[in-house]
Design a protein around this motif. Structure first.
Motif, PDB file in Angstrom:
ATOM      1  N   LEU A  67      -1.913  -1.281  -3.628  1.00  0.00           N
ATOM      2  CA  LEU A  67      -3.033  -1.603  -2.751  1.00  0.00           C
ATOM      3  C   LEU A  67      -2.707  -1.341  -1.282  1.00  0.00           C
ATOM      4  N   LEU A  68      -1.430  -1.382  -0.947  1.00  0.00           N
ATOM      5  CA  LEU A  68      -1.020  -1.131   0.432  1.00  0.00           C
ATOM      6  C   LEU A  68      -0.966   0.356   0.764  1.00  0.00           C
ATOM      7  N   GLY A  69      -1.133   1.215  -0.238  1.00  0.00           N
ATOM      8  CA  GLY A  69      -1.246   2.647   0.001  1.00  0.00           C
ATOM      9  C   GLY A  69       0.032   3.320   0.447  1.00  0.00           C
ATOM     10  N   PRO A  70       1.085   3.317  -0.377  1.00  0.00           N
ATOM     11  CA  PRO A  70       2.327   3.997   0.010  1.00  0.00           C
ATOM     12  C   PRO A  70       2.097   5.492   0.228  1.00  0.00           C
ATOM     13  N   ASN A  71       2.945   6.107   1.073  1.00  0.00           N
ATOM     14  CA  ASN A  71       2.807   7.541   1.331  1.00  0.00           C
ATOM     15  C   ASN A  71       3.378   8.351   0.173  1.00  0.00           C
ATOM     16  N   LYS A  72       3.418   9.678   0.330  1.00  0.00           N
ATOM     17  CA  LYS A  72       3.856  10.548  -0.756  1.00  0.00           C
ATOM     18  C   LYS A  72       5.304  10.295  -1.143  1.00  0.00           C
ATOM     19  N   SER A  73       6.062   9.741  -0.234  1.00  0.00           N
ATOM     20  CA  SER A  73       7.469   9.423  -0.526  1.00  0.00           C
ATOM     21  C   SER A  73       7.631   8.043  -1.148  1.00  0.00           C
ATOM     22  N   LEU A 125       9.410   0.466   3.877  1.00  0.00           N
ATOM     23  CA  LEU A 125       9.898  -0.206   2.669  1.00  0.00           C
ATOM     24  C   LEU A 125       9.593   0.641   1.442  1.00  0.00           C
ATOM     25  N   ASP A 126      10.589   0.822   0.578  1.00  0.00           N
ATOM     26  CA  ASP A 126      10.305   1.390  -0.739  1.00  0.00           C
ATOM     27  C   ASP A 126       9.966   0.242  -1.684  1.00  0.00           C
ATOM     28  N   PHE A 127       9.617   0.562  -2.925  1.00  0.00           N
ATOM     29  CA  PHE A 127       9.173  -0.484  -3.835  1.00  0.00           C
ATOM     30  C   PHE A 127      10.280  -1.495  -4.126  1.00  0.00           C
TER      31      PHE A 127
END
Length: 611
Positions: free
Chosen positions: A473-479, A519-521
């Motif tokens: 829901l926070l919309g991470p980027n392509k990375s 932040l990554d997952f």
């Protein structure tokens, strides 16, 4: 949680009988169960211990921005809470009897009260009232037929609130806020549709969608007093969906009960709608705390000690009105310091009733009900609980936790294993608790971040699924990375005017301005862990032991007491060698299990001074 100043839980002969249920006998669920000994050989101090001691003397001055200030002649709680709570509610409703004891409030005199709301005029020219369909504390509701305009030919409901009953500034503000919240939140499929508000010299008229299916309470009674698990799930998903939406906007309902949910039609599969926002209010974030956290990210290490020492002095604004219905009132409401978590308790009571057909807390008098809420534990031993699924019992238990910090949020409840596979067509909504936890994580010491990363590796599949939904829901980027700006973007997508009134948008703007690496997952999971909620689970000890084993292999290292004190930002005035000596193993100088668990909580010098 807190101390009950009332009498013992057993029903007193002198207590007033509850006129609503005169023939009901006391349930065994009101008996206090012995406290189970903790599996841990220590107590973890909490930096939030003072939250239950909120009083007019020490409450946040900004807490009266939406409701006029109450002035009390004596401290709360009194020896028996029900007498004074009844008087407060009667005073709020403008129906105090001459000889009834009361708690004085601000602006009690009706003389000089401004009862002009600025709503539309000439109600009778637009609508024709029909039969009465409901009656409550503040007024009554009728069906009506529009005479002209876009609603002509559509039956509507009109809530009529007589101005003669608005005898206090509080009652007037309640009506004004109800219309404001309904206007802002309307549009959610499980919330009654608001159309318009009118007024004349005698009444306020709130025009809404007409729900013809009756109350949830009536539907429960028509089914013999309880629902099968599958049907109960359908009801709970709809309730949680609308409550999660309200909480995201910073709105707490404060009167959730089966009577305040209506079906749109008599059809068995009819949609459920939340009604009656007359007691609703805004829960505003503590922006002072946000500002300190923001500075904490930029402060020189030389001054870090000051920031960490005081940063727990601020918290979200807490409400202190005692409102709602006795059977559904949360313990912290009786302690006069509560937020959105109080709604989750009420939902837990509704779930308990749906599944077993009886109330979790019952007594013959209001005093007895309040004491049961404060002191007793609901029974899960009597029929039909042994035949229900373990997930159903766990779901209810995690909502009826007397420590509000350990309760599920509405979004988390929708992700609970009991519900998660039964609403495939609905996305899990954004959860504001994530923003607060991530902000706290960013301002933590490197040692605590390392401990939280170890704990994150012990999370279950269900817990990770919830966090994955929130991360998406926070919309991470392509990375696959998110920044603090993502939090603002995500909230703006679902914001309403209520978000502005509750200052949620101001809070999110503050969070989004924090400078921190993306932040990554994996790190997001560590940042978004709620320690209090994990502690409320039966599997908490396994989580903690397993996390400590991982921390031993990956993050634990010899550390001096002085270095630990510096990491924690402890003041030189704190006797660190006394309070931290059991945090470190004398054999190798590494963090002990005791120190590890306390570190997970986050600490401050204030917590140590109270320990």
């Amino acid at each position: 949680m807190g101390i009950c100043h009332g009498k013992p839980i057993e029903t007193q002969q002198s207590e007033r009988e509850n006129p609503e249920f005169p023939n009901e006998v006391p349930s065994s669920t009101t008996t206090t169960n012995p406290t189970k000994p903790s599996k841990f050989p220590f107590y973890s101090p909490s930096p939030l211990q003072s939250w239950f001691k909120n009083s007019p003397a020490n409450s946040n001055p900004s807490s009266v921005s939406s409701t006029p200030l109450r002035i009390f002649k004596r401290p709360f709680p009194p020896p028996s809470p029900a007498k004074h709570i009844r008087a407060l509610l009667a005073r709020r409703h403008g129906s105090v009897k001459p000889n009834e004891a009361s708690i004085p409030e601000g602006s009690e005199c009706e003389i000089g009260l401004d009862k002009s709301f600025g709503f539309a005029k000439q109600f009778s020219a637009h609508y024709e009232l029909a039969e009465e369909v409901g009656r409550g504390h503040f007024g009554y509701t009728c069906s009506a037929k529009p005479k002209k305009g876009p609603l002509k030919g559509i039956d509507v409901a009109v809530k009529v609130i007589p101005k003669s009953k608005m005898t206090t500034a509080i009652a007037i503000e309640d009506v004004r806020r109800e219309v404001k919240i309904l206007r802002a939140l309307t549009g959610h499929k499980n919330l009654v549709q608001f159309y318009e508000a009118y007024e004349d010299d005698e009444n306020v008229y709130i025009v809404m969608e007409l729900c013809k299916g009756g109350e949830l309470l009536d539907r429960i009674l028509s089914r013999g007093g309880k629902y099968p698990e599958n049907d109960a799930r359908v009801v709970m998903i709809q309730i949680l969906s609308v409550v999660a939406f309200c909480h995201l906007q910073g709105v707490v309902h404060r009167d959730l009960k089966p009577e305040n949910f209506l079906f749109t039609s008599k059809d068995e599969n009819s949609m459920l709608k939340a009604i009656d926002f007359g007691l609703s209010d805004y829960v505003k974030p503590g922006l002072a705390y946000s500002l300190l956290s923001y500075f904490c990210c930029f402060i020189n290490r030389e001054y870090k000690q000051l920031v960490v020492t005081i940063r727990f002095s601020f918290s979200d604004e807490r409400l202190n009105d005692i409102v709602g219905s006795a059977y559904y009132v949360a313990p912290e409401v009786l302690h006069r310091s509560y937020g959105t978590e109080a709604d989750m308790w009420s939902i837990g009571v509704i779930a308990y009733i749906l599944l077993c057909g009886s109330r979790p807390f019952w007594a013959r008098s209001e005093s007895g009900i309040f004491r049961a809420v404060l002191k007793a534990d609901p029974s899960f031993d009597e029929a039909p609980w042994p035949s229900l699924s373990a997930d159903a019992k766990d779901f209810v238990k995690r909502l009826l936790n007397k420590d509000y910090r350990k309760r599920l949020t509405a979004a988390q409840a929708l992700s609970h294993p009991w519900l998660v596979n039964h609403h495939d067509d609905m996305r899990i909504p954004l959860d504001m608790i994530i923003h607060k936890l991530v902000k706290a994580y960013i301002c933590s010491s490197s040692l605590r971040k390392s401990a939280l990363r170890a704990l994150a590796k012990t999370l279950t599949v269900a817990q990770l699924a919830y966090l994955r939904d929130q991360f998406t829901l926070l919309g991470p980027n392509k990375s696959g990375l998110i920044s603090m700006q993502n939090f603002k973007t995500a909230v703006l997508r679902s914001s309403t005017d209520a978000s502005k009134d509750s200052r949620v948008l101001d809070y999110v703007n503050m969070v989004s301005s924090i400078q921190y690496r993306k932040l990554d997952f994996e790190e997001f999971c560590a940042a978004a862990i709620s320690m209090h909620q994990l502690e409320g689970m039966e599997s908490w000890e396994q989580h903690a032991r397993r996390a400590y084993e991982l921390f031993e292999k990956e993050g634990n290292r010899p550390i001096m007491i002085e270095e630990l004190a510096s990491e924690l930002g402890l003041s030189p005035s704190v006797p660190v060698h006394v309070v931290l000596q059991d945090w470190i193993r004398h054999s190798d100088g590494k963090l002990s299990f005791l120190g590890f668990v306390r570190l997970l909580h986050g600490v401050s010098s204030r917590a140590f001074q109270k320990a």
